[in-house]
Write an enzyme that holds these catalytic residues in place. Structure first.
Site, short mmCIF file in Angstrom:
data_model
loop_
_atom_site.label_atom_id
_atom_site.label_comp_id
_atom_site.label_asym_id
_atom_site.label_seq_id
_atom_site.Cartn_x
_atom_site.Cartn_y
_atom_site.Cartn_z
N ARG A 1 -20.71 -62.03 -35.01
CA ARG A 1 -20.40 -61.25 -33.54
C ARG A 1 -21.27 -62.43 -32.76
O ARG A 1 -20.73 -62.99 -31.66
CB ARG A 1 -21.23 -60.21 -33.65
CG ARG A 1 -19.87 -59.17 -33.39
CD ARG A 1 -20.37 -58.10 -33.39
NE ARG A 1 -19.63 -56.75 -33.98
CZ ARG A 1 -18.76 -56.44 -33.87
NH1 ARG A 1 -17.25 -56.75 -33.37
NH2 ARG A 1 -18.63 -55.54 -34.11
N GLU B 1 -9.88 -57.84 -23.79
CA GLU B 1 -9.47 -57.70 -25.24
C GLU B 1 -10.59 -58.61 -25.93
O GLU B 1 -9.69 -60.05 -25.28
CB GLU B 1 -9.11 -57.06 -25.65
CG GLU B 1 -8.39 -55.96 -25.34
CD GLU B 1 -8.50 -55.89 -27.15
OE1 GLU B 1 -9.67 -55.90 -28.13
OE2 GLU B 1 -8.02 -54.36 -27.28
N ASP B 2 -10.92 -58.11 -27.34
CA ASP B 2 -11.29 -60.57 -27.73
C ASP B 2 -10.27 -59.92 -28.53
O ASP B 2 -9.71 -62.11 -28.32
CB ASP B 2 -12.54 -59.52 -28.60
CG ASP B 2 -12.28 -58.23 -29.05
OD1 ASP B 2 -10.91 -57.66 -29.30
OD2 ASP B 2 -12.74 -57.83 -30.49
N ASP C 1 -3.97 -58.54 -31.60
CA ASP C 1 -3.09 -58.07 -33.55
C ASP C 1 -1.99 -57.91 -33.22
O ASP C 1 -1.03 -59.08 -32.72
CB ASP C 1 -4.51 -58.16 -34.55
CG ASP C 1 -3.35 -58.26 -35.56
OD1 ASP C 1 -4.54 -59.24 -36.31
OD2 ASP C 1 -3.04 -58.04 -36.15
#
Ligand code: 5GP
Length: 182
Positions: free
Chosen positions: A167, A100-101, A104
């Protein structure tokens, strides 16, 4: 630095990211030796992280992607998860590492993990580049590898976007202006 209508400032530099990724790969190489894991990148945000991480994986592994989205061009989570590209790989009996980036609220991850569990993998763990511990709503026990823990702030760069922009940035930046919404 301005991206569309918002101002951002540097948070984590390219060199720091690269060093941390090296260490994560060392851990993964040790933990998954002899297991031929499948790394599943969550698009779009994880594309650079996956590419850089797997270059340092020295054990046999597979790499694939799925596409989920919970943000729609703003700086706060919409809480709605949309599945854009389903996973076609057969993962039954396999060791899965979700890449995962950023985590949150953890809702996206919880959703994906539940979906993958239905396909009977041997194990699931998560490797996230960034985690906002202060925002986590769901405790995700599979979250075993974390690049950096950050404050409750909105970040862009290194795969992460603001309105689909940013990005391509090599470093990670945070929103400069203070807002309660992040
Ligand atoms: P969660 O479901 O954990 O609330 O949200 C996860 C997804 O929201 C991430 O995969 C990412 O796409 C997006 N997201 C969460 N925080 C940020 C942020 O600070 N910056 C950007 N660009 N995307 C974020």
């Amino acid at each position: 630095m301005k991206i569309d209508d918002l101002e951002f400032e540097p948070l984590i530099e390219e060199e720091t990211i690269a060093k941390r990724i090296n260490l994560l790969a060392v851990e993964l190489n040790a933990d998954y030796a002899g297991k031929t894991p499948i790394f599943i990148g969550v698009l779009n945000g994880s594309f650079l992280f996956v590419a850089d991480l797997v270059k340092h994986i020295t054990i046999p592994c597979e790499v694939t992607f799925t596409k989920l989205a919970s943000y729609y061009g703003g700086t706060t989570s919409s809480r709605k998860i949309r599945e854009d590209i389903d996973l076609s790989t057969d993962i039954s009996g396999r060791h899965i590492v979700i890449i995962e980036d950023i985590v949150d609220t953890g809702n996206t991850l919880a959703y994906l993990i539940e979906k993958l569990k239905l396909k009977n993998p041997a194990s699931i763990s998560v490797c996230a580049m960034l985690v906002k511990p202060g925002k986590l709503e769901t405790s995700v026990e599979e979250l075993r590898y974390v690049g950096f823990e950050i404050e409750n702030e909105f970040v862009v760069g290194y795969g992460l976007d603001y309105k689909e922009l940013g990005r391509n940035l090599r470093d990670i930046y945070r929103l400069t202006s203070t807002t309660d919404e992040v």
